[in-house]
Design an enzyme around this catalytic site. Structure first.
Site, PDB file in Angstrom:
ATOM      1  N   TRP A 114       0.917  -1.024  -0.053  1.00 30.19           N
ATOM      2  CA  TRP A 114       0.105   0.074   0.014  1.00 30.19           C
ATOM      3  C   TRP A 114       1.086   1.250   0.030  1.00 30.19           C
ATOM      4  O   TRP A 114       1.403   1.736   0.877  1.00 30.19           O
ATOM      5  CB  TRP A 114      -0.953  -0.063   1.186  1.00 30.19           C
ATOM      6  CG  TRP A 114      -1.891  -1.248   1.181  1.00 30.19           C
ATOM      7  CD1 TRP A 114      -3.169  -0.993   0.538  1.00 30.19           C
ATOM      8  CD2 TRP A 114      -1.787  -2.547   1.887  1.00 30.19           C
ATOM      9  NE1 TRP A 114      -3.784  -2.393   0.603  1.00 30.19           N
ATOM     10  CE2 TRP A 114      -2.955  -3.244   1.501  1.00 30.19           C
ATOM     11  CE3 TRP A 114      -0.822  -2.980   2.808  1.00 30.19           C
ATOM     12  CZ2 TRP A 114      -3.067  -4.340   1.983  1.00 30.19           C
ATOM     13  CZ3 TRP A 114      -1.194  -4.090   3.365  1.00 30.19           C
ATOM     14  CH2 TRP A 114      -2.370  -4.901   2.769  1.00 30.19           C
TER      15      TRP A 114
ATOM     16  N   HIS B 199      -6.788   1.786   2.307  1.00 30.70           N
ATOM     17  CA  HIS B 199      -7.921   0.930   2.394  1.00 30.70           C
ATOM     18  C   HIS B 199      -8.937   1.198   3.240  1.00 30.70           C
ATOM     19  O   HIS B 199      -8.708   1.957   4.372  1.00 30.70           O
ATOM     20  CB  HIS B 199      -7.359  -0.603   2.355  1.00 30.70           C
ATOM     21  CG  HIS B 199      -6.375  -0.747   3.620  1.00 30.70           C
ATOM     22  ND1 HIS B 199      -6.120  -2.114   3.732  1.00 30.70           N
ATOM     23  CD2 HIS B 199      -6.236   0.030   4.583  1.00 30.70           C
ATOM     24  CE1 HIS B 199      -5.519  -2.262   5.017  1.00 30.70           C
ATOM     25  NE2 HIS B 199      -5.327  -0.984   5.404  1.00 30.70           N
TER      26      HIS B 199
ATOM     27  N   ARG C  97      -3.996   5.785  -3.026  1.00 31.36           N
ATOM     28  CA  ARG C  97      -2.680   5.172  -3.157  1.00 31.36           C
ATOM     29  C   ARG C  97      -1.790   5.993  -3.966  1.00 31.36           C
ATOM     30  O   ARG C  97      -2.200   6.337  -5.089  1.00 31.36           O
ATOM     31  CB  ARG C  97      -2.892   3.723  -3.692  1.00 31.36           C
ATOM     32  CG  ARG C  97      -3.496   2.749  -2.781  1.00 31.36           C
ATOM     33  CD  ARG C  97      -3.376   1.269  -2.820  1.00 31.36           C
ATOM     34  NE  ARG C  97      -4.379   0.665  -1.865  1.00 31.36           N
ATOM     35  CZ  ARG C  97      -4.754  -0.470  -2.189  1.00 31.36           C
ATOM     36  NH1 ARG C  97      -4.242  -1.406  -3.097  1.00 31.36           N
ATOM     37  NH2 ARG C  97      -5.883  -1.105  -1.245  1.00 31.36           N
TER      38      ARG C  97
ATOM     39  N   GLN D  47     -13.449   1.827  -1.933  1.00 29.94           N
ATOM     40  CA  GLN D  47     -13.660   0.290  -1.763  1.00 29.94           C
ATOM     41  C   GLN D  47     -14.767   0.122  -0.742  1.00 29.94           C
ATOM     42  O   GLN D  47     -15.501   1.321  -0.433  1.00 29.94           O
ATOM     43  CB  GLN D  47     -12.469  -0.146  -0.811  1.00 29.94           C
ATOM     44  CG  GLN D  47     -11.179  -0.322  -1.592  1.00 29.94           C
ATOM     45  CD  GLN D  47     -10.001  -1.050  -0.537  1.00 29.94           C
ATOM     46  OE1 GLN D  47      -9.973  -0.766   0.547  1.00 29.94           O
ATOM     47  NE2 GLN D  47      -8.990  -1.307  -1.383  1.00 29.94           N
TER      48      GLN D  47
ATOM     49  N   VAL E 276      -5.497 -11.395   7.667  1.00 24.99           N
ATOM     50  CA  VAL E 276      -6.355 -12.351   7.536  1.00 24.99           C
ATOM     51  C   VAL E 276      -5.608 -13.564   7.662  1.00 24.99           C
ATOM     52  O   VAL E 276      -4.236 -13.644   7.193  1.00 24.99           O
ATOM     53  CB  VAL E 276      -7.272 -12.370   6.425  1.00 24.99           C
ATOM     54  CG1 VAL E 276      -8.294 -11.270   6.565  1.00 24.99           C
ATOM     55  CG2 VAL E 276      -6.513 -12.067   4.961  1.00 24.99           C
TER      56      VAL E 276
ATOM     57  N   ALA F 196     -13.400 -11.141   6.734  1.00 25.02           N
ATOM     58  CA  ALA F 196     -13.375  -9.790   6.180  1.00 25.02           C
ATOM     59  C   ALA F 196     -13.265  -9.775   4.774  1.00 25.02           C
ATOM     60  O   ALA F 196     -12.668 -10.596   4.331  1.00 25.02           O
ATOM     61  CB  ALA F 196     -12.473  -8.857   6.991  1.00 25.02           C
TER      62      ALA F 196
HETATM   63  C1  FA5 Z   1      -6.778  -4.307   0.245  1.00 20.61           C
HETATM   64  O1  FA5 Z   1      -6.759  -3.100   0.232  1.00 20.61           O
HETATM   65  C2  FA5 Z   1      -7.274  -5.184   1.523  1.00 20.61           C
HETATM   66  N1  FA5 Z   1      -7.696  -4.068   2.516  1.00 20.61           N
HETATM   67  C3  FA5 Z   1      -8.601  -6.067   1.315  1.00 20.61           C
HETATM   68  C4  FA5 Z   1      -8.868  -6.906   2.277  1.00 20.61           C
HETATM   69  C5  FA5 Z   1      -9.893  -6.540   3.215  1.00 20.61           C
HETATM   70  C6  FA5 Z   1      -8.439  -7.894   2.388  1.00 20.61           C
HETATM   71  C7  FA5 Z   1     -10.211  -7.312   4.269  1.00 20.61           C
HETATM   72  C8  FA5 Z   1      -8.787  -8.939   3.417  1.00 20.61           C
HETATM   73  C9  FA5 Z   1      -9.545  -8.655   4.558  1.00 20.61           C
HETATM   74  P1  FA5 Z   1      -6.224  -4.867  -2.269  1.00 20.61           P
HETATM   75  O2  FA5 Z   1      -5.096  -4.006  -2.215  1.00 20.61           O
HETATM   76  O3  FA5 Z   1      -5.907  -6.215  -2.959  1.00 20.61           O
HETATM   77  O4  FA5 Z   1      -6.563  -5.112  -0.634  1.00 20.61           O
HETATM   78  O5  FA5 Z   1      -7.342  -3.857  -2.730  1.00 20.61           O
HETATM   79  C10 FA5 Z   1      -8.685  -4.623  -2.575  1.00 20.61           C
HETATM   80  C11 FA5 Z   1      -9.494  -4.388  -3.976  1.00 20.61           C
HETATM   81  O6  FA5 Z   1      -9.362  -3.019  -4.285  1.00 20.61           O
HETATM   82  C12 FA5 Z   1      -8.946  -4.750  -5.024  1.00 20.61           C
HETATM   83  O7  FA5 Z   1      -9.407  -6.282  -5.314  1.00 20.61           O
HETATM   84  C13 FA5 Z   1      -9.266  -4.133  -6.104  1.00 20.61           C
HETATM   85  O8  FA5 Z   1     -10.649  -4.479  -6.515  1.00 20.61           O
HETATM   86  C14 FA5 Z   1      -9.419  -2.689  -5.635  1.00 20.61           C
HETATM   87  N2  FA5 Z   1      -8.126  -1.947  -5.764  1.00 20.61           N
HETATM   88  C15 FA5 Z   1      -6.820  -2.249  -5.212  1.00 20.61           C
HETATM   89  N3  FA5 Z   1      -5.824  -1.045  -5.862  1.00 20.61           N
HETATM   90  C16 FA5 Z   1      -6.653  -0.793  -6.783  1.00 20.61           C
HETATM   91  C17 FA5 Z   1      -6.388   0.572  -7.610  1.00 20.61           C
HETATM   92  N4  FA5 Z   1      -5.102   1.059  -7.502  1.00 20.61           N
HETATM   93  N5  FA5 Z   1      -7.319   1.039  -8.292  1.00 20.61           N
HETATM   94  C18 FA5 Z   1      -8.298   0.562  -8.216  1.00 20.61           C
HETATM   95  N6  FA5 Z   1      -8.739  -0.505  -7.457  1.00 20.61           N
HETATM   96  C19 FA5 Z   1      -7.942  -0.857  -6.793  1.00 20.61           C
END
Ligand code: FA5
Length: 342
Positions: free
Chosen positions: A150, A174, A200, A214, A257, A310
């Site tokens: 992140w 997030h 981000r 999100q 998790v 979650a």
């Molecule tokens: C997370 O942010 C974790 N907080 C998710 C999580 C929650 C995991 C609870 C376990 C338990 P991640 O970085 O993969 O994970 O982002 C989650 C989702 O956000 C991705 O699957 C995607 O759909 C979206 N996402 C991530 N980065 C981007 C981005 N730069 N632009 C648009 N959508 C994004």
């Protein structure tokens, strides 16, 4: 000609004038600078005796005002009439542009509705977070390599009071920090979703934005398990996209998790451009898993009694699939040609 006679003949003439052109002819006849009949009388005033001038002068001037007024009024009528002739009453009326909800707001409302029907409550949290809630309490200690997942916008802060390390402010990367904030104040069982904006500091491409949305999900209680997660997520995705949608659960890693997984959706026809740019038919939509015991410890829950799942789903990614949008950067482009399609 006497003033009286002039007045009579003017009254007759102006009645006869049926358009702008003939009205102008009447004006010239009486008020024309050189040969206007009233102009002539006015000009000759200076040659009259004082007595005559005192009599005729006011009469002539009054008539001039009367004539000017009458001409202007009649001209006004002609202009309005002409404008009416220019209006095509068969043309459809002009539409007054009315604003509408942005596509992402519409979709977020739909997601809120689906989860409400599944008995989830909707809560929201701050976009400016502390390092503690965004990272430490989620089992991502400083120096943990997972922090690189992140890229963070840190906020400049005047150092007035020395702060401890994890008080530092940042834009949340997030929606997961709301897991901690909610659990600090509530006792299980509960199930919530948390829609919100996240940030981000990373390079953008067709499926990555620096500013996106999100929806966090958290269900905690006695005996909550992965099967419950699968049921909730499949129900949610099928209600949103239809029963035919292809879903894939994939093992993954997030420090908060255990086990961790990710959920992908298969892109369909009409999304060839996105498939080509990603070199994959699958688009990741969420990270998820069973809540790590260290997260429960951070909020003083009894890890022997309590379990939970979650997830964090990307709203823009859902919209891209639902509306076959090839580039995530369109959502915040402000391009009305795009926005008005929804
Ligand atoms: C997370 O942010 C974790 N907080 C998710 C999580 C929650 C995991 C609870 C376990 C338990 P991640 O970085 O993969 O994970 O982002 C989650 C989702 O956000 C991705 O699957 C995607 O759909 C979206 N996402 C991530 N980065 C981007 C981005 N730069 N632009 C648009 N959508 C994004």
């Amino acid at each position: 000609m006497k003033v009286d006679a002039l007045k009579k003949s003017f009254t007759k003439d102006i009645k006869g004038a049926q358009d702008v052109k003939s009205l102008e002819a009447v004006r010239i006849k009486y008020l024309g600078r050189k040969d206007g009949q009233l102009t002539k009388i006015l000009k000759s005033l200076k040659n009259l005796s004082v007595v005559q001038r005192r009599k005729i002068g006011p009469e002539a001037n009054a008539l001039r005002q009367e004539i000017e007024k009458a001409l202007n009024e009649r001209l006004g009528i002609f202009v309005v009439k002409q404008q009416h002739l220019d209006i095509d009453v068969t043309l459809p009326g002009k539409k007054i542009p009315i604003g509408h909800l942005h596509i992402l707001t519409q979709l977020e409302n739909e997601v809120r509705d689906i989860f409400s029907r599944l008995n989830f409550s909707v809560v929201e949290g701050p976009e400016v977070e502390t390092e503690y809630y965004n990272f430490d309490a989620l089992n991502i200690q400083s120096g943990h390599p997972a922090r690189d997942m992140w890229d963070t916008f840190w906020l400049n802060q005047p150092v007035v009071v020395p702060t401890t390390d994890n008080d530092k402010k940042l834009l949340r990367t997030h929606t997961s920090p709301m897991q901690i904030r909610f659990m600090e104040k509530h006792k299980p069982p509960f199930q919530i979703i948390v829609p919100g904006r996240v940030f981000r500091y990373e390079a953008t491409d067709a499926s990555h934005e620096i500013n996106f949305h999100q929806i966090e999900g958290l269900m905690v209680g006695n005996g909550v398990n992965l099967a419950n997660f699968k049921y909730v997520i499949e129900t949610f995705l099928r209600q949103l996209f239809g029963a035919d949608i292809e879903i894939r659960f994939r093992p993954s890693y997030f420090p908060f998790v255990e086990p961790g997984l990710e959920v992908d959706i298969k892109l369909s026809s009409g999304q060839e451009k996105l498939i080509a740019s990603r070199k994959s038919e699958w688009l990741e939509v969420m990270g998820a898993g069973m809540v790590h015991p260290n997260v429960f410890r951070a909020v003083s829950y009894d890890t022997n009694k309590i379990q939970g799942f979650a997830f964090g789903v990307g709203l823009e990614r859902l919209a891209m699939i639902k509306y076959k949008i090839d580039d995530i950067r369109l959502f915040h482009s402000g391009d009305l040609r795009f926005i008005n399609q929804f």
